[in-house]
Design an enzyme around this catalytic site. Sequence first.
Site, PDB file in Angstrom:
ATOM      1  N   ARG A 121      71.388  68.094  39.300  1.00 40.83           N
ATOM      2  CA  ARG A 121      72.642  67.375  39.078  1.00 40.83           C
ATOM      3  C   ARG A 121      72.376  66.277  38.063  1.00 40.83           C
ATOM      4  O   ARG A 121      71.240  65.975  37.731  1.00 40.83           O
ATOM      5  CB  ARG A 121      73.181  66.792  40.387  1.00 40.83           C
ATOM      6  CG  ARG A 121      72.265  65.772  41.048  1.00 40.83           C
ATOM      7  CD  ARG A 121      72.881  65.195  42.310  1.00 40.83           C
ATOM      8  NE  ARG A 121      71.998  64.199  42.907  1.00 40.83           N
ATOM      9  CZ  ARG A 121      72.310  63.488  43.982  1.00 40.83           C
ATOM     10  NH1 ARG A 121      73.469  63.672  44.590  1.00 40.83           N
ATOM     11  NH2 ARG A 121      71.470  62.607  44.473  1.00 40.83           N
TER      12      ARG A 121
ATOM     13  N   CYS B 208      73.190  64.129  28.807  1.00 38.03           N
ATOM     14  CA  CYS B 208      72.838  63.007  27.942  1.00 38.03           C
ATOM     15  C   CYS B 208      74.013  62.032  27.910  1.00 38.03           C
ATOM     16  O   CYS B 208      75.141  62.439  27.598  1.00 38.03           O
ATOM     17  CB  CYS B 208      72.538  63.517  26.535  1.00 38.03           C
ATOM     18  SG  CYS B 208      72.542  62.228  25.264  1.00 38.03           S
TER      19      CYS B 208
ATOM     20  N   ASN C  75      79.595  59.693  39.953  1.00 35.44           N
ATOM     21  CA  ASN C  75      78.846  59.490  41.193  1.00 35.44           C
ATOM     22  C   ASN C  75      77.461  58.961  40.864  1.00 35.44           C
ATOM     23  O   ASN C  75      76.706  59.594  40.124  1.00 35.44           O
ATOM     24  CB  ASN C  75      78.696  60.807  41.967  1.00 35.44           C
ATOM     25  CG  ASN C  75      78.071  60.600  43.332  1.00 35.44           C
ATOM     26  OD1 ASN C  75      78.718  60.069  44.234  1.00 35.44           O
ATOM     27  ND2 ASN C  75      76.822  61.005  43.495  1.00 35.44           N
ATOM     28  N   GLU C  76      77.143  57.784  41.387  1.00 35.47           N
ATOM     29  CA  GLU C  76      75.807  57.203  41.249  1.00 35.47           C
ATOM     30  C   GLU C  76      75.277  57.281  39.815  1.00 35.47           C
ATOM     31  O   GLU C  76      74.243  57.878  39.525  1.00 35.47           O
ATOM     32  CB  GLU C  76      74.827  57.885  42.212  1.00 35.47           C
ATOM     33  CG  GLU C  76      75.144  57.640  43.671  1.00 35.47           C
ATOM     34  CD  GLU C  76      74.129  58.256  44.614  1.00 35.47           C
ATOM     35  OE1 GLU C  76      74.000  57.784  45.749  1.00 35.47           O
ATOM     36  OE2 GLU C  76      73.454  59.226  44.194  1.00 35.47           O
TER      37      GLU C  76
ATOM     38  N   CYS D  23      68.193  59.009  27.612  1.00 34.61           N
ATOM     39  CA  CYS D  23      67.943  60.259  26.893  1.00 34.61           C
ATOM     40  C   CYS D  23      67.412  59.908  25.514  1.00 34.61           C
ATOM     41  O   CYS D  23      67.856  58.930  24.899  1.00 34.61           O
ATOM     42  CB  CYS D  23      69.229  61.082  26.786  1.00 34.61           C
ATOM     43  SG  CYS D  23      69.048  62.594  25.806  1.00 34.61           S
TER      44      CYS D  23
ATOM     45  N   GLU E  63      78.424  55.228  50.912  1.00 39.33           N
ATOM     46  CA  GLU E  63      77.490  56.232  51.436  1.00 39.33           C
ATOM     47  C   GLU E  63      76.392  55.549  52.237  1.00 39.33           C
ATOM     48  O   GLU E  63      75.876  54.498  51.840  1.00 39.33           O
ATOM     49  CB  GLU E  63      76.820  57.029  50.307  1.00 39.33           C
ATOM     50  CG  GLU E  63      77.653  58.092  49.657  1.00 39.33           C
ATOM     51  CD  GLU E  63      76.817  58.931  48.688  1.00 39.33           C
ATOM     52  OE1 GLU E  63      75.588  59.042  48.900  1.00 39.33           O
ATOM     53  OE2 GLU E  63      77.394  59.444  47.715  1.00 39.33           O
TER      54      GLU E  63
ATOM     55  N   TRP F 265      65.173  63.334  51.497  1.00 36.08           N
ATOM     56  CA  TRP F 265      64.437  63.208  50.247  1.00 36.08           C
ATOM     57  C   TRP F 265      63.202  62.320  50.324  1.00 36.08           C
ATOM     58  O   TRP F 265      62.503  62.137  49.340  1.00 36.08           O
ATOM     59  CB  TRP F 265      65.370  62.687  49.149  1.00 36.08           C
ATOM     60  CG  TRP F 265      66.361  61.667  49.610  1.00 36.08           C
ATOM     61  CD1 TRP F 265      67.651  61.894  49.987  1.00 36.08           C
ATOM     62  CD2 TRP F 265      66.154  60.251  49.743  1.00 36.08           C
ATOM     63  NE1 TRP F 265      68.269  60.710  50.353  1.00 36.08           N
ATOM     64  CE2 TRP F 265      67.370  59.692  50.211  1.00 36.08           C
ATOM     65  CE3 TRP F 265      65.074  59.407  49.516  1.00 36.08           C
ATOM     66  CZ2 TRP F 265      67.536  58.330  50.445  1.00 36.08           C
ATOM     67  CZ3 TRP F 265      65.229  58.046  49.758  1.00 36.08           C
ATOM     68  CH2 TRP F 265      66.447  57.531  50.213  1.00 36.08           C
TER      69      TRP F 265
ATOM     70  N   GLU G 138      70.282  69.357  50.077  1.00 43.66           N
ATOM     71  CA  GLU G 138      70.529  68.352  51.110  1.00 43.66           C
ATOM     72  C   GLU G 138      70.900  68.973  52.454  1.00 43.66           C
ATOM     73  O   GLU G 138      71.544  68.335  53.280  1.00 43.66           O
ATOM     74  CB  GLU G 138      71.631  67.392  50.638  1.00 43.66           C
ATOM     75  CG  GLU G 138      71.176  66.549  49.449  1.00 43.66           C
ATOM     76  CD  GLU G 138      72.256  65.640  48.898  1.00 43.66           C
ATOM     77  OE1 GLU G 138      71.958  64.461  48.662  1.00 43.66           O
ATOM     78  OE2 GLU G 138      73.390  66.111  48.689  1.00 43.66           O
ATOM     79  N   LYS G 139      70.447  70.180  52.695  1.00 45.36           N
ATOM     80  CA  LYS G 139      70.823  70.844  53.954  1.00 45.36           C
ATOM     81  C   LYS G 139      70.152  70.213  55.170  1.00 45.36           C
ATOM     82  O   LYS G 139      70.591  70.417  56.302  1.00 45.36           O
ATOM     83  CB  LYS G 139      70.511  72.334  53.893  1.00 45.36           C
ATOM     84  CG  LYS G 139      69.062  72.718  53.639  1.00 45.36           C
ATOM     85  CD  LYS G 139      68.914  74.238  53.593  1.00 45.36           C
ATOM     86  CE  LYS G 139      67.501  74.675  53.233  1.00 45.36           C
ATOM     87  NZ  LYS G 139      67.178  74.366  51.811  1.00 45.36           N
TER      88      LYS G 139
ATOM     89  N   HIS H  92      69.853  66.907  55.352  1.00 46.12           N
ATOM     90  CA  HIS H  92      70.416  65.559  55.430  1.00 46.12           C
ATOM     91  C   HIS H  92      71.403  65.512  56.593  1.00 46.12           C
ATOM     92  O   HIS H  92      72.187  66.428  56.804  1.00 46.12           O
ATOM     93  CB  HIS H  92      71.134  65.228  54.115  1.00 46.12           C
ATOM     94  CG  HIS H  92      71.434  63.774  53.917  1.00 46.12           C
ATOM     95  ND1 HIS H  92      72.355  63.103  54.673  1.00 46.12           N
ATOM     96  CD2 HIS H  92      70.923  62.870  53.034  1.00 46.12           C
ATOM     97  CE1 HIS H  92      72.417  61.842  54.267  1.00 46.12           C
ATOM     98  NE2 HIS H  92      71.554  61.676  53.277  1.00 46.12           N
TER      99      HIS H  92
END
Length: 679
Positions: free
Chosen positions: A117, A121, A155-156, A164, A312, A320, A360-361, A363
């Site tokens: 994800r 750039c 997102n984040e 880059c 979140e 992770w 993330e299964k 998580h």
Amino acid sequence: MNHPAPPHLTRVPGILYGGDYNPEQWPEEVWAEDAKLMREAGVTMVTVGVFSWARLQPGPDTWDFGWLDRLLDLLHAHGVAVDLATATASPPAWLVRAHPDILPVTADGVRLEFGSRQHYCPSSPHYRSAALRLTQALAERYADHPALALWHIHNEYGDHVTECFCPRSAAHFRDWLRDRHGTVDALNHAWGTAFWSQHYGTLDEIEPPRTAPGPVNPTQLLDWRRFCSDALLALHRAERDVLARLSPDTPATTNFMSMFKPLDYWAWAQHEDLVSDDAYPDPADPHAHVTASLNYDLMRSLKGGKPWLLLEQAPSAVSWRPVNVPKKPGLRRLWSLQALARGADGIMYFQWRASRAGAEKYHSALLPHRGTRARGWHETVRFGADLARLGELAGSRITADVAIVLDWHSWWALEADDHPSARMRWPDLLRPWYTALHARRTAITFVPPDADLDGHRAVLAPNLHLLRPEHARRITAYVHGGGHLVCGPFSGVVDGHDHIHDGGAPGPLRTALGLSVDEFWPVPDAETVRLTSGAEATLWTEWIVPEGAETVDTYASGPLAGRPAVTRNTHGSGTAWYVSCHLGHDIGAILDRALTAAGVRPLLDAPEGVEATVRTGAHGTYLFLLNHGDRPTRTPLTGAYGAGGTDLLTGQPVHGHVHLEPLGAAVVRVHPDPQGERT
């Protein structure tokens, strides 16, 4: 452009509760069950569409909004509001294959591939164009949907890819440098290119700081850090402009990542209607709650004390870390209440339903793999009921007498290479100071270096390595006018170009602090230096020369034995302390003396491990007491809180003291003080 802020989530009263919902991972027949269970759990808002780009736009000119129409209608019918994401954080495969220059390039020249994800750039025109096209399509379709309560941009930003080094990024960097410096002569001066024959004849000769044979120009690296933050912010602002034009009545946010070094959140927060944060304290860390408290205070500070949103967090374990420890029973509730205690108006999680596939299964989720039979589900329902009892807190605020100065530019400059010690890191310098304040139950606010400091009883600067003269003048004027300053080591060393100030440290703070630094004297690893007071310094000491300042403590061992270590200087009507060494947790004794002299009093005398904060709003004053320890505690209610009140979590009256079980919490609506002494 700046936009007037829309009303703050007026469509969702009370304290927000929910999490990320990724329905594209599930058959549509599961959605109805999810909506029903959300209602059962007391969920009021979910974040939708964060990683849905490929589902929303399966091809260059193919759109599929039908599923999202049905989902938003379903959620609205069940009384669940939507934080709708622009879905731009993960470009789809078709876009990347059509325009491979979207993929980012590392400093070593390696092009990162599709399959994770945030594979883009920040300077790519193809990415930007496609992202804005998607944002516009979403805004045109859903601006007036009754479920929409908040826009979630991207997102984040900066997670995984903060920079880059491709040719397009190089061109963008040169454009940014033209805007910042104007001419190549000005840039040569700013970068000090007379050193090592780094002179540039034109700006077109400049490249990003790719991997080089030896140390790279430090000011080039500092400008690169600034550019990378600005390049991502430009993407965010472009999406924000689209939403402001097509959906002006709905607030927008993007989720920050606590105290995140790559992005200057002071600059970013100016473009947020509502600051939101993603926070993942480690249950295996016994001090995690202190770091979380620090991050939450920062989030509250970014918009001048306005309530923020915890967008979140993990219901239990993450996926992770090398070892992913779950949260023991009660810890999710306690840490969530801690965010409220630090000014949040919403408690959200990642995610609603646990994934069965993907990275993330493993998580945790509000609805675990085991479903409604799981321990986690029962905690989800119980906490929803807790938040329903706390709705009146929404909009209330925290008042702080103490400010901590935080400057991202100084952070970047401090942690550059080729310094006297590679061990001087901003979070490591800050954390002991903050820990001492947390233990003292002293409310703080973070401020940028250009802030108006009037009104703060004390200002703390654990480190201001980079200090612009105009910012130093503000700080000096604050002290002269009666303020109390405590400044940490290696401060006032360089200016905004990362050039050493004339005369050396502490540069433009020399008058306020009443001293000069003759030489930096870092402490080798595993060694300590004793002070006369009994405190011990690690990492760093300095040979300082008082120029009017009085000595408060001296070095008692090592090469600086007998020389001043901590000083105090009267400047005008105020006082400025200088701590020339890294004292770790021993800094608490110095801060206690300085804060007492400034008239800063601890909130309460509570047992060790009990966190205490106060929020005040239209409906009353609320005292939070959180027991982070593993033993029962008894906290006396004295002073302004002696009249007691009502614990909103239990509905029971509170008199004299508050008893808390391990990981227990109380939120007391305090009775008015008959003597009118409450502050």
